[in-house]
Design an enzyme around this catalytic site. Sequence first.
Site, short mmCIF file in Angstrom:
data_model
loop_
_atom_site.label_atom_id
_atom_site.label_comp_id
_atom_site.label_asym_id
_atom_site.label_seq_id
_atom_site.Cartn_x
_atom_site.Cartn_y
_atom_site.Cartn_z
N TYR A 142 -58.11 -38.53 12.04
CA TYR A 142 -58.97 -37.44 12.55
C TYR A 142 -59.27 -37.61 14.04
O TYR A 142 -59.55 -36.62 14.71
CB TYR A 142 -60.31 -37.41 11.79
CG TYR A 142 -60.26 -36.62 10.51
CD1 TYR A 142 -59.43 -36.98 9.47
CD2 TYR A 142 -61.07 -35.50 10.35
CE1 TYR A 142 -59.40 -36.26 8.29
CE2 TYR A 142 -61.05 -34.77 9.18
CZ TYR A 142 -60.22 -35.16 8.15
OH TYR A 142 -60.19 -34.43 7.00
N LYS A 192 -52.44 -46.79 1.56
CA LYS A 192 -51.01 -46.50 1.36
C LYS A 192 -50.27 -47.65 2.04
O LYS A 192 -49.48 -47.46 2.99
CB LYS A 192 -50.69 -45.12 1.95
CG LYS A 192 -49.28 -44.64 1.73
CD LYS A 192 -48.97 -44.23 0.29
CE LYS A 192 -47.51 -43.87 0.12
NZ LYS A 192 -47.13 -43.69 -1.30
N ASP A 224 -51.64 -42.23 -3.68
CA ASP A 224 -50.94 -41.28 -4.56
C ASP A 224 -51.22 -41.59 -6.02
O ASP A 224 -51.47 -40.70 -6.84
CB ASP A 224 -49.43 -41.22 -4.26
CG ASP A 224 -48.78 -42.59 -4.10
OD1 ASP A 224 -49.51 -43.61 -4.08
OD2 ASP A 224 -47.54 -42.65 -4.01
N ASP A 248 -61.09 -37.78 2.41
CA ASP A 248 -61.23 -36.32 2.41
C ASP A 248 -60.52 -35.73 1.20
O ASP A 248 -61.08 -34.91 0.46
CB ASP A 248 -60.63 -35.75 3.70
CG ASP A 248 -60.71 -34.24 3.76
OD1 ASP A 248 -61.80 -33.70 3.46
OD2 ASP A 248 -59.70 -33.60 4.09
N ASP A 252 -62.24 -34.06 -2.70
CA ASP A 252 -62.06 -32.69 -3.21
C ASP A 252 -61.57 -32.76 -4.65
O ASP A 252 -62.01 -32.02 -5.52
CB ASP A 252 -61.04 -31.91 -2.36
CG ASP A 252 -61.70 -31.12 -1.24
OD1 ASP A 252 -62.80 -31.53 -0.80
OD2 ASP A 252 -61.13 -30.10 -0.80
#
Length: 364
Positions: A142, A192, A224, A248, A252
């Site tokens: 970000y 990751k 993942d 983020d 969700d």
Amino acid sequence: MATFDILVLPGDGIGPEVVAEGVRALEVIGQKYEHVFRMEHDIVGGASIDAYGTALRDETLAKAKASDAVLFGAVGGPKWDIPTASVRPEQGLLALRSGLQLWANLRPVKAEPALLHASALKPEVLEGTDIVVIRELTSGIYFGKPQERRLVDGKREAVDTNYYNEEEVARVAHLGFKLARERKHKLTSIDKANVLATSRLWREIVVEVSKEYPDVSLEHVLVDAMTMHLIRRPRDFDVVIADNMFGDIITDEASMICGSMGMLASASIGTMKEDGTGLGMYEPIHGSAPDIAGKGIANPLAMLLSTAMLLRHSCGLETEAQAIESAVAAVIEEGHRTADIASPGEKTLGTREMADLVLAKIGG
Ligand code: IPM
Ligand code: MG
């Protein structure tokens, strides 16, 4: 009688509608428990772009720095969604997070028994789920530089940079382990590491920090795989830490465990004072929802639960925070629903009606 300075930033879309209910909640809490919340209002995001040409004015950031907490609605909407625009509503939110050094974003994900049927997932999978995701909030992809679009040999290209240093990872890890200690003693770290250098650093630092918390069990899960585990066995997780981008995305996804994004609160905090409190920004994670803006049907519960987090983390008012949380739980338990959490055929309430029910319980 304690006094707290609160900067209220409603923002765009449904932001103003839900923030109004957070403000009312603070007023009710102030009356009942004899605190003074001095609230100042300002604009941010698209509203600020329209008025001043920038998503966050310096003076708004200065006001935020001088307050005890920021109550934030949401920013963004189709009006400002121009891919090539250099000024975007989201910049206001990011500049606040970064400018106030709010490096940790706490997002609690709890499956309310009465809402199990509102989720797309099976109730028996969700039952008992109680997770807190801590998302790193002021670094990573970000904020890494360069972040730009450019023309090379007449062709368009763009670059984002993912960056982390060890202090940025370590402080999130410490917060995660400490919180896990107060809960089920389990920390899941998302990365990751099989592909990204930043993730390999993340994992290395988390392992180093873990030595100070031998009583907390630590597991590393690739992001993942995590998206899969979260919907297959959400009950298995306690505290989850993740970098800015992964946090983020998985929050969700996690919001669907609660039935709706309209239920998920968040607290953005930084380095706290000795007594555990400090400046923070509190916002529902649902965003500006332009499709329902102005209709008075948005779910105010995420905002009310964010207000509870404000009381807890920035004001040190645990009893008052719990008063809001219990009132929200009771209203849900009694079967009251806004459209986003209603089953087909169920009666739905508007934003104000739903908030009225919660506030009546607190005030009573
Ligand atoms: C969130 C939002 C923001 C983010 C947007 C609005 C910039 O999705 O708070 O989760 O990506 O952080
Ligand atoms: Mg998001």
